[in-house]
Design an enzyme around this catalytic site. Structure first.
Site, PDB file in Angstrom:
ATOM      1  N   TYR A  74       0.848  -1.187   0.000  1.00 53.11           N
ATOM      2  CA  TYR A  74       0.000   0.000   0.000  1.00 53.11           C
ATOM      3  C   TYR A  74       0.885   1.239   0.000  1.00 53.11           C
ATOM      4  O   TYR A  74       1.778   1.360   0.846  1.00 53.11           O
ATOM      5  CB  TYR A  74      -0.906  -0.007   1.237  1.00 53.11           C
ATOM      6  CG  TYR A  74      -1.781   1.210   1.335  1.00 53.11           C
ATOM      7  CD1 TYR A  74      -2.861   1.381   0.478  1.00 53.11           C
ATOM      8  CD2 TYR A  74      -1.526   2.200   2.272  1.00 53.11           C
ATOM      9  CE1 TYR A  74      -3.666   2.495   0.554  1.00 53.11           C
ATOM     10  CE2 TYR A  74      -2.328   3.323   2.360  1.00 53.11           C
ATOM     11  CZ  TYR A  74      -3.394   3.466   1.500  1.00 53.11           C
ATOM     12  OH  TYR A  74      -4.179   4.585   1.568  1.00 53.11           O
ATOM     13  N   HIS A 121      -5.027   5.139  -2.200  1.00 56.49           N
ATOM     14  CA  HIS A 121      -6.256   5.916  -2.257  1.00 56.49           C
ATOM     15  C   HIS A 121      -5.950   7.285  -2.846  1.00 56.49           C
ATOM     16  O   HIS A 121      -4.908   7.872  -2.534  1.00 56.49           O
ATOM     17  CB  HIS A 121      -6.838   6.119  -0.851  1.00 56.49           C
ATOM     18  CG  HIS A 121      -7.336   4.865  -0.222  1.00 56.49           C
ATOM     19  ND1 HIS A 121      -6.525   3.993   0.468  1.00 56.49           N
ATOM     20  CD2 HIS A 121      -8.581   4.333  -0.193  1.00 56.49           C
ATOM     21  CE1 HIS A 121      -7.247   2.978   0.903  1.00 56.49           C
ATOM     22  NE2 HIS A 121      -8.486   3.154   0.522  1.00 56.49           N
TER      23      HIS A 121
END
Length: 163
Positions: A74, A121
């Protein structure tokens, strides 16, 4: 777009203040001290690193394995000082992580512990960032409503690159 030469360096407890400057000047989110402690404690220079130009820190990338799942990575933050944007600094930072993942896969010969997916994100209205990641092979996926607590709009997209 003018390409500039950069070097990479490790993020350490001694230079963590530079990461705070990069993040505060390039990202809309304020990160708590715990975030910075986790970056320093990870000791993984292939996933957390600075970009230097002429000896000065101009950008940084920070990644982690969510839930200690080594098959996933991530990207927590990617920041480049405003005056160094559009000079391929962000691309080189992301590419350095992609290269590290590929090298690890080759070294492990396809182990189940290898990274198979990288995600991040992006705020739904950050079209520049979405295009940037799509140029690097990321695919825009699910929209997450109310992901950001102190931003308007609060929604984001999850972008993913699989190997």
């Amino acid at each position: 777009m003018k390409d500039i030469e950069i070097d990479f360096g490790q993020i350490t407890a001694d230079n963590i203040a530079q990461l705070k400057i990069i993040n505060s000047s390039s990202l809309p989110v304020t990160y708590p001290d715990q975030f910075y402690k986790s970056v320093v404690s990870s000791k993984n220079e292939t996933l957390n690193k600075y970009a230097y130009h002429n000896g000065f820190v101009i950008g940084a990338i920070c990644c982690k394995h969510p839930d200690n799942d080594t098959s996933k990575l991530y990207i927590m933050t990617l920041g480049v000082l405003p005056c160094y944007r559009c000079k391929n600094v962000g691309t080189k930072l992301v590419q350095s992580v992609l290269d590290a993942v590929s090298e690890q896969k080759e070294k492990n010969e396809g182990s189940e512990k290898d990274v198979n997916e990288i995600s991040l994100h992006v705020q739904v209205n950050n079209e520049d960032a979405i295009r940037f990641y799509e140029r690097l092979g990321f695919v825009k996926g699910e929209k997450v409503e109310n992901y950001y607590k102190r931003l308007d709009p609060p929604d984001c997209f999850i972008l993913t690159k699989t190997f």
